[in-house]
Design an enzyme around this catalytic site. Structure first.
Site, mmCIF file in Angstrom:
data_model
loop_
_atom_site.group_PDB
_atom_site.id
_atom_site.type_symbol
_atom_site.label_atom_id
_atom_site.label_comp_id
_atom_site.label_asym_id
_atom_site.label_seq_id
_atom_site.Cartn_x
_atom_site.Cartn_y
_atom_site.Cartn_z
ATOM 1 N N PRO A 116 -0.253 -0.150 7.712
ATOM 2 C CG PRO A 116 0.074 -1.594 5.901
ATOM 3 C CD PRO A 116 0.692 -0.417 6.618
ATOM 4 C CB THR A 118 -2.003 -6.392 5.520
ATOM 5 O OG1 THR A 118 -1.634 -5.098 5.014
ATOM 6 C CG2 THR A 118 -3.501 -6.582 5.397
ATOM 7 C CG ASN A 119 2.116 -6.299 4.545
ATOM 8 O OD1 ASN A 119 2.068 -7.518 4.577
ATOM 9 N ND2 ASN A 119 1.575 -5.594 3.562
ATOM 10 N N GLY A 199 -6.107 1.228 3.306
ATOM 11 C CA GLY A 199 -7.372 1.162 2.596
ATOM 12 C C GLY A 199 -7.603 2.352 1.682
ATOM 13 N N GLY A 217 -3.308 2.643 -3.830
ATOM 14 C CA GLY A 217 -4.675 2.179 -3.910
ATOM 15 C C GLY A 217 -4.749 0.669 -3.814
ATOM 16 C CB CYS A 250 -1.622 -4.637 -2.082
ATOM 17 S SG CYS A 250 -0.078 -3.699 -2.145
ATOM 18 C CG LEU A 419 4.098 -2.152 -4.129
ATOM 19 C CD1 LEU A 419 3.614 -3.502 -4.672
ATOM 20 C CD2 LEU A 419 5.612 -2.064 -4.187
ATOM 21 N N GLY A 422 0.612 5.136 -10.043
ATOM 22 C CA GLY A 422 0.665 6.037 -11.187
ATOM 23 C C GLY A 422 -0.589 6.875 -11.343
ATOM 24 N N GLY A 425 -3.976 5.237 -11.629
ATOM 25 C CA GLY A 425 -4.530 4.738 -10.375
ATOM 26 C C GLY A 425 -4.716 5.810 -9.326
#
Length: 501
Positions: A116, A118-119, A199, A217, A250, A419, A422, A425
């Site tokens: 991503p 963002t990181n 995303g 997610g 996130c 992360l 489960g 999600g």
């Protein structure tokens, strides 16, 4: 002939996957000690470049703060390395002599890693280290808006791996990223597993590819300040989390829930720690910048400071403002403040007690972020355990900043920048993804008994057929087996098994 960018990108992706398969086969021939030398060399090279790569990432994407990206890079290389360096993942892992089982760790082959914006640099480091540690080759697909900093990170890792004797092409990257190229990577027959961080649409594409995938997610974690909490510390942790790289992790908090009996104290402490409560008109102005017309997060606010966002929205806030807060919100897809924002903006809710807080947390998570993370601040273990048992998340973080706790920096969780959410999600795992998620376990199983031994467990059953050509005896000649017979036979089988051990 000059081909257009998309065609070049597709061809590059196909070539990378062919080379990656050859590299993965070579990696499979290395033992854990050889892999560990490669991992150490790559980790050390990354550590030596955390500052310039952080500055490059901030400059290219415009997200966050380079100083905090330095710490993210240290998470991606040093903290992750320190956690995984002594793990044994390849070869014989465990032997159970009593049951005749030997477990052998086998690489999955080629890891396709979606990175991503963002990181970017930290996630590229982290995914590469856990892939190499588990004996896999990796192909990195960078977010286009972070391409240059990711390419620079990969080049550093490639050079370090080569010097350490790594197989050629065990670390590769798409230099012309496109949706079409990513699709080639996801659907390739050479793909062993996909690590998808980004995303919602991209994660869905990974799970729809037909290849194994571990995806993440959206997060939308509420943070509950319960009446027994140390309020100044709770607020400090939330502000630390929101301002760390301007909220781009996130697992960071997206809303605050507190109780009426402590509301005034919480509000006063938030204001004291430079949080600004917007009025209804100001909240309305800012809300227009949170989501785009297609109802997805607006990248213009991601990783931006509270002052920058206020300026975009045309509202005036104190110059020391760190976080923007609104009480003017509902919950739903059309209420932007109740969604994931990835910047220093928080919704604020007040309830009567922990039971109402529990229900409200579930509503927020079901709106967005199911399976991801939430935080709470409390000294009441009973309430903490009630939340842990009931919340549809994979991580309940207690008395810690959400962004740093979720990725395992301020908690004992596996240090990770992917992360799992489960089953609730829509994810294949609820783990913080580590190298152990990138291997298969082959089990060597030695015979423990013969067929005659199995039959002997049920001495009251006649296993013999009649003479050839004869039909089975009429059912009425043999009494039907009753539930009591089944219970008795089961007890005898269990007794015989225990006696055989």
């Amino acid at each position: 002939m000059e081909y257009d960018k998309d065609l070049r990108s597709i061809q590059e992706a196909r070539d990378l996957m062919r080379k990656a398969k050859t590299a993965a086969d070579a990696m499979a021939g290395l033992d854990q000690a050889q892999l560990d030398r490669i991992v150490q060399a790559v980790a050390e090279a990354c550590q030596a470049n955390v500052v310039p790569l952080a500055k490059m990432a901030q400059k290219e994407t415009g997200f966050g703060k380079w100083q905090d990206k330095v710490l993210k890079n240290l998470l991606g290389c040093k903290i992750v390395y320190d956690y995984i360096k002594d793990q044994k993942l390849i070869g014989v892992l465990r032997e159970d002599q009593q049951n005749g089982i030997v477990e052998i760790g086998i690489p999955v082959g080629v890891v396709v890693a979606l990175i991503p914006s963002t990181n970017p640099t930290s996630t590229a480091m982290y995914k590469t280290l856990i892939s190499l540690k588990s004996g896999n080759a990796i192909v990195i697909s960078p977010h286009p808006s972070a391409k240059q900093c990711i390419l620079s990170t990969v080049k550093i890792m490639q050079e370090a791996a080569a010097k350490a004797g790594a197989p050629e092409n065990c670390i590769q990257v798409v230099t012309e990223p496109s949706i079409e190229a990513t699709d080639v990577l996801l659907r390739s027959k050479n793909t062993g597993i996909i690590l998808a961080t980004g995303g919602e649409a991209m994660v869905h594409a990974a799970y729809s590819s037909g290849n194994p995938a571990l995806g993440v997610g959206p997060g939308n974690g509420p943070s509950y300040i319960e009446r027994s909490a140390d309020i100044p510390m709770a607020v400090k942790r939330i502000v630390d989390s929101q301002t760390f790289d301007n909220g781009t992790i996130c697992a960071s908090e997206q809303s605050i829930i507190t109780e009426n009996c402590i509301r005034d104290k919480v509000v006063a402490e938030l204001k004291r720690q430079h949080c600004y409560f917007m009025n209804e008109e100001e909240s309305e102005k800012v809300s227009h910048f949170i989501m785009r017309a297609n109802n997805t997060m607006n990248p213009k606010i991601v990783g931006r400071s509270a002052l920058h966002i206020a300026g975009m929205a045309g509202i005036t806030v104190p110059p020391d403002t760190l976080v923007l807060i609104t009480e003017h919100t509902g919950i739903g897809r059309n209420y932007p403040y109740s969604r994931e924002k990835l910047c220093p903006i928080l919704a604020f809710f007040t309830v009567n007690d922990w039971q109402e807080a529990c229900d409200l947390s579930i509503r927020l998570l079901q709106n967005e972020g199911t399976g991801h993370t939430m935080t709470m601040h409390s000294q009441n273990r009973k309430v903490i355990m009630e939340f842990a048992m009931r919340k549809p998340v994979s991580r309940v973080l207690v008395n810690t900043p959400g962004s740093l706790g979720g990725v395992g920096v301020t908690t004992g969780l596996v240090p990770a920048l992917t992360l799992g959410c489960g089953a609730v999600g829509g994810s294949a795992t609820s783990d913080n993804i580590g190298p152990e998620n990138l291997i298969n376990i082959r089990r060597l199983a030695f015979g423990q008994m013969e067929l005659e031994d199995v039959r002997a467990m049920a001495p009251d059953i006649d296993f013999e057929d009649g003479p050839a050509g004869e039909t089975a005896a009429p059912a009425q000649t043999h009494p039907q087996i009753t539930e009591a017979d089944i219970e008795r036979i089961t007890r005898e089988v269990l007794l015989r098994l225990r006696n055989m051990q």
